[in-house]
Enzyme design. Structure first.
Site, short mmCIF file in Angstrom:
data_model
loop_
_atom_site.label_atom_id
_atom_site.label_comp_id
_atom_site.label_asym_id
_atom_site.label_seq_id
_atom_site.Cartn_x
_atom_site.Cartn_y
_atom_site.Cartn_z
N ASP A 1 0.80 -1.26 0.07
CA ASP A 1 0.02 0.09 -0.03
C ASP A 1 0.88 1.35 0.05
O ASP A 1 0.37 2.41 0.48
CB ASP A 1 -0.84 -0.13 1.34
CG ASP A 1 -0.25 -0.21 2.38
OD1 ASP A 1 0.95 0.01 2.47
OD2 ASP A 1 -0.56 -0.80 3.58
N GLU B 1 -0.24 -8.99 -1.10
CA GLU B 1 -0.70 -8.55 0.05
C GLU B 1 -1.90 -7.70 -0.33
O GLU B 1 -2.14 -6.46 -0.05
CB GLU B 1 0.12 -7.59 0.80
CG GLU B 1 -0.35 -7.66 2.25
CD GLU B 1 0.73 -6.83 3.16
OE1 GLU B 1 0.73 -5.59 3.03
OE2 GLU B 1 1.28 -7.21 3.98
N GLU C 1 -2.30 5.10 2.86
CA GLU C 1 -2.02 3.67 2.43
C GLU C 1 -3.54 3.18 2.17
O GLU C 1 -3.59 2.34 1.14
CB GLU C 1 -1.43 3.01 3.69
CG GLU C 1 0.01 3.36 3.80
CD GLU C 1 0.29 4.43 4.84
OE1 GLU C 1 -0.75 5.11 4.99
OE2 GLU C 1 1.42 4.93 4.73
N HIS D 1 5.92 5.51 13.26
CA HIS D 1 6.23 6.27 11.93
C HIS D 1 5.20 6.81 11.35
O HIS D 1 5.12 7.62 10.23
CB HIS D 1 6.93 5.47 10.91
CG HIS D 1 6.38 4.28 10.41
ND1 HIS D 1 5.72 4.52 9.27
CD2 HIS D 1 6.35 3.00 10.68
CE1 HIS D 1 5.34 3.38 8.51
NE2 HIS D 1 5.52 2.56 9.57
N ARG E 1 1.86 8.25 9.33
CA ARG E 1 1.53 9.72 9.08
C ARG E 1 0.64 10.58 9.83
O ARG E 1 0.87 11.45 10.31
CB ARG E 1 1.36 10.06 7.63
CG ARG E 1 2.64 10.21 6.65
CD ARG E 1 2.09 10.32 5.08
NE ARG E 1 3.08 10.92 4.55
CZ ARG E 1 4.07 10.33 4.09
NH1 ARG E 1 4.48 8.93 4.31
NH2 ARG E 1 5.03 10.93 3.35
N HIS F 1 12.86 5.72 13.02
CA HIS F 1 12.44 5.67 11.50
C HIS F 1 13.13 7.18 11.09
O HIS F 1 13.19 7.95 11.79
CB HIS F 1 10.98 6.00 11.29
CG HIS F 1 10.56 5.71 9.75
ND1 HIS F 1 10.93 6.89 8.80
CD2 HIS F 1 9.83 4.90 8.96
CE1 HIS F 1 10.42 6.40 7.61
NE2 HIS F 1 9.75 5.08 7.81
C1 UD1 Z 1 6.69 4.92 3.90
C2 UD1 Z 1 5.38 4.48 3.37
C3 UD1 Z 1 4.28 3.79 4.43
C4 UD1 Z 1 5.28 2.68 5.05
C5 UD1 Z 1 6.84 2.94 5.44
C6 UD1 Z 1 7.56 2.09 5.87
C7 UD1 Z 1 3.82 5.95 1.81
C8 UD1 Z 1 2.90 6.89 1.48
N1 UD1 Z 1 4.50 5.60 3.04
O1 UD1 Z 1 6.46 5.96 4.68
O2 UD1 Z 1 3.35 3.17 3.82
O3 UD1 Z 1 4.75 2.13 6.30
O4 UD1 Z 1 7.40 3.72 4.09
O5 UD1 Z 1 8.73 2.35 6.68
O6 UD1 Z 1 4.47 5.40 0.75
N2 UD1 Z 1 13.96 8.68 4.85
C9 UD1 Z 1 15.01 8.53 4.53
N3 UD1 Z 1 15.77 7.39 4.41
C10 UD1 Z 1 15.41 6.37 4.06
C11 UD1 Z 1 13.87 6.24 4.32
C12 UD1 Z 1 13.15 7.65 4.53
O7 UD1 Z 1 15.94 9.64 4.99
O8 UD1 Z 1 16.14 5.29 3.91
C13 UD1 Z 1 13.25 9.87 5.11
C14 UD1 Z 1 13.27 10.85 3.75
O9 UD1 Z 1 13.43 12.19 4.36
C15 UD1 Z 1 11.95 10.66 3.34
C16 UD1 Z 1 11.06 10.64 4.55
O10 UD1 Z 1 11.81 9.70 5.45
O11 UD1 Z 1 11.36 11.92 2.44
C17 UD1 Z 1 9.86 9.84 4.32
O12 UD1 Z 1 9.74 8.69 3.49
P1 UD1 Z 1 8.52 8.10 2.98
O13 UD1 Z 1 8.81 6.86 2.20
O14 UD1 Z 1 7.80 9.22 1.94
O15 UD1 Z 1 7.48 8.10 3.82
P2 UD1 Z 1 7.37 6.95 5.10
O16 UD1 Z 1 6.84 7.67 6.17
O17 UD1 Z 1 8.96 6.32 5.22
N1 UDP Z 2 11.84 -3.53 10.58
C1 UDP Z 2 13.25 -3.51 10.27
N2 UDP Z 2 14.26 -2.64 11.16
C2 UDP Z 2 13.59 -1.71 12.08
C3 UDP Z 2 12.17 -1.44 12.15
C4 UDP Z 2 11.47 -2.45 11.63
O1 UDP Z 2 14.04 -4.37 9.63
O2 UDP Z 2 14.60 -1.06 12.66
C5 UDP Z 2 11.21 -4.24 9.75
C6 UDP Z 2 9.88 -5.04 10.63
O3 UDP Z 2 10.38 -6.32 10.99
C7 UDP Z 2 9.01 -5.09 9.57
C8 UDP Z 2 9.31 -3.98 8.45
O4 UDP Z 2 10.36 -3.45 8.85
O5 UDP Z 2 9.07 -6.33 8.63
C9 UDP Z 2 8.10 -2.99 9.03
O6 UDP Z 2 8.33 -1.86 8.21
P1 UDP Z 2 7.70 -0.21 8.73
O7 UDP Z 2 7.06 -0.43 10.03
O8 UDP Z 2 8.67 0.70 8.33
O9 UDP Z 2 6.31 -0.40 7.74
P2 UDP Z 2 5.02 -0.75 7.62
O10 UDP Z 2 5.17 -2.18 7.90
O11 UDP Z 2 4.28 -0.19 8.46
O12 UDP Z 2 4.34 -0.33 6.51
#
Ligand code: UD1
Ligand code: UDP
Length: 373
Positions: free
Chosen positions: A95, A117, A131, A212, A214, A244
Site C-alpha cells: 500500500d 498482499e 495507504e 512512523h 503519518r 524511522h
Molecule cells: C513509507 C510508506 C508507508 C510505510 C513506510 C515504511 C507511503 C506513503 N508511505 O512511509 O506506507 O509504512 O514507508 O517505513 O508510501 N527517509 C530517509 N531514508 C530512508 C527512508 C526515509 O531519509 O531510507 C526519510 C526521507 O526524508 C523521506 C522521509 O523519510 O522523505 C519519508 O519517507 P516516505 O517513504 O515518503 O514515507 P514513510 O513515512 O517512510
Molecule cells: N523493521 C526493520 N528494522 C527496523 C524496524 C522495522 O527491519 O528498525 C522491519 C519489521 O520487521 C517489518 C518492517 O520493517 O518487517 C516494517 O516496516 P515499517 O514499520 O517501516 O512499515 P509498515 O509495515 O508499517 O508498512
C-alpha cells in the site's frame, strides 16, 4: 514470461524478497527487479541482507518528500522503464506510494498488474493515510490479487473487482522464517547481532517501540513519547526504539527522548537486528503494519498505537490490542501486562493467521499457471 517486480520501501523489500528470490530461481521466468528508491538507507539494508541486486533504480527519494512529488517522479520513471522493458506483468506489494504509482504506470501502459498482499482494509481513508487509498486503488487495477487471509479475500469480493483473487498467506512469514532459521543454525551470527544491540540493565524488561505513521505525526507521536518517559520512570522497563529516518519522526523523537535514561534510541536496524529485538522483547509497542504480523508469529504481545487496524485476525486471536496514542491508555496497557501474568500469557500464545511460510511458493506456482493460460 517477463515479470517486473517494483519495490520502494523497507517493508516492501522484506515482503517481496522471498518472492523475488524464488522467481529468480525459476526457469522460464525472466524476473527483473526495479527499486524506485522511495527509501534509500532503509531499503538498502534489506536488499543487502537478502542479496537482491536490482537491475533498475529510479532513485526518487528526496528529504521530506511530499506524496505528490514522489508519485510524479515514480510515474515518470516507471513509464520510461515500461516502454524500455515491455514486461508481461508488473508485481507490486501492499500500500505504499511506490506500489500505487507503479501499478498506475503499468495500467496506463496496458500491462497487467499483480498485487501481493491485497485486500487489507480498515474501512477508513484517514487511517492509515494515504495507504488505505493506495491499496484500494491498486486492487481496482489488478489482474491478479494475492490476499493473505480469507478476510482479505472477503474485502475484495465485497468491492466487485475485476481481477482474480487467491488466498496465499503473507510472504512476511516466509521472510521471518528465513531469518529465524539462520539464527537457529548459526549461534555465532546470533551472538554477533546481539553484540551490536543495546546492552540492557539486568532485571528490567525490554519494550520494543516503533512508530512512523503519518496520522500519528504531531500530537500522537508526542503522546507516545510522553508515555515512554512515564514508563521508564517507573523503573521496571527499558525501551528500545529504532527510529524511522523520516525527519518528522526523527527530529521529534530525538528532542523528546534523546536524553532520557532507560530509553535506547537506535538507528533503523537491518532485518536480522530487528527480528532479534522482537525475539528478546517483553512486548512490542508499534504502529507498524508488518510488525503486527511478525510479533504474533514470535509469540510477542503487541500493543498497537492505532485506533483501527487492517489486520483484524491478530486482534481477534487476542495477541494484538489496540491502544491508540493516548498517553494514559498506553501506560495503563503496558503496566497491565507487566503486573498481570495471566493477561500477559494470554497474549503470548503464538498466532499464525498469515500462513506458515509458503506464501511465496504459492504465488510463484500461480504465476506459472497464469503464464500457461
Ligand atoms: C513509507 C510508506 C508507508 C510505510 C513506510 C515504511 C507511503 C506513503 N508511505 O512511509 O506506507 O509504512 O514507508 O517505513 O508510501 N527517509 C530517509 N531514508 C530512508 C527512508 C526515509 O531519509 O531510507 C526519510 C526521507 O526524508 C523521506 C522521509 O523519510 O522523505 C519519508 O519517507 P516516505 O517513504 O515518503 O514515507 P514513510 O513515512 O517512510
Ligand atoms: N523493521 C526493520 N528494522 C527496523 C524496524 C522495522 O527491519 O528498525 C522491519 C519489521 O520487521 C517489518 C518492517 O520493517 O518487517 C516494517 O516496516 P515499517 O514499520 O517501516 O512499515 P509498515 O509495515 O508499517 O508498512
Amino acid at each position: 514470461m517477463k515479470l517486473l517486480s517494483v519495490i520502494g520501501t523497507r517493508p516492501e523489500a522484506i515482503k517481496m524478497a522471498p518472492v523475488v528470490r524464488l522467481l529468480a530461481a525459476t526457469p522460464c521466468m525472466d524476473s527483473v527487479v526495479c527499486v524506485t528508491g522511495q527509501h534509500r538507507h532503509m531499503l538498502e539494508q534489506v536488499l543487502e541482507l537478502f542479496d537482491i541486486q536490482p537491475q533498475h533504480d529510479l532513485s526518487v527519494m528526496a528529504q521530506g518528500q511530499t506524496l505528490n512529488s514522489l508519485s510524479a517522479r515514480i510515474l515518470q520513471g516507471m513509464d520510461e522503464l515500461l516502454v524500455q522493458l515491455k514486461p508481461d506483468r508488473v508485481l507490486v506489494h501492499g500500500d505504499t506510494t511506490t506500489a500505487m504509482a507503479a501499478a498506475m504506470a503499468a495500467f496506463h501502459r496496458h500491462i497487467p498488474v499483480v498485487h501481493v498482499e491485497a485486500g487489507l482494509r480498515t474501512g477508513s481513508l484517514a487511517e492509515p493515510w494515504p495507504e488505505e487509498m493506495n491499496r484500494r486503488v491498486i486492487d481496482v487495477m489488478a489482474e491478479l490479487m494475492f490476499a493473505p487471509t480469507e478476510k482479505a479475500k472477503a474485502n475484495l469480493l465485497a468491492e466487485n473487482l475485476q481481477g482474480e483473487i487467491h488466498v496465499v498467506g503473507n510472504t512476511v512469514i516466509d521472510a521471518l522464517q528465513w531469518v529465524a532459521r539462520r539464527f537457529e543454525n548459526d549461534a555465532a551470527l546470533r551472538e554477533s547481532v546481539d553484540a551490536r544491540l543495546p546492552q540492557l540493565t539486568e532485571g528490567k524488561r525490554m519494550v520494543l517501540l516503533t512508530s512512523h505513521r503519518r496520522e500519528n505525526h504531531g500530537d500522537g507521536l508526542g503522546q507516545i513519547c510522553d508515555a515512554v518517559v512515564e514508563l521508564v520512570a517507573g523503573g521496571e522497563v527499558e525501551v528500545v526504539y529504532p527510529v524511522h529516518l523520516n525527519p518528522l519522526v526523527l527530529d521529534v523523537v530525538q528532542q523528546r527522548l534523546g536524553r532520557v535514561t532507560g530509553v535506547h534510541l537506535i538507528e533503523p536496524q537491518d532485518y536480522l537486528g530487528f527480528v532479534r529485538l522482537m525475539q528478546r522483547a517483553f512486548l512490542v509497542l508499534t504502529d507498524s503494519g508488518g510488525v503486527q504480523e511478525e510479533a504474533p508469529a514470535l509469540g510477542k504481545p503487541v500493543l498497537l498505537l492505532r485506533d483501527v487496524t487492517e489486520r483484524p485476525s491478530v486482534v481477534e486471536a487476542g495477541v494484538v490490542k489496540l491502544v491508540g496514542t493516548d498517553r494514559q491508555r498506553i501506560v495503563t496497557a503496558v503496566r497491565e501486562l507487566l503486573h498481570d501474568s495471566v493477561a500477559y500469557e494470554r497474549m503470548t500464545r503464538a498466532a499464525h493467521p498469515y500462513g506458515h511460510g509458503d506464501a511465496s511458493e504459492k504465488i510463484v506456482q500461480i504465476l506459472l499457471k497464469a503464464k500457461a493460460a
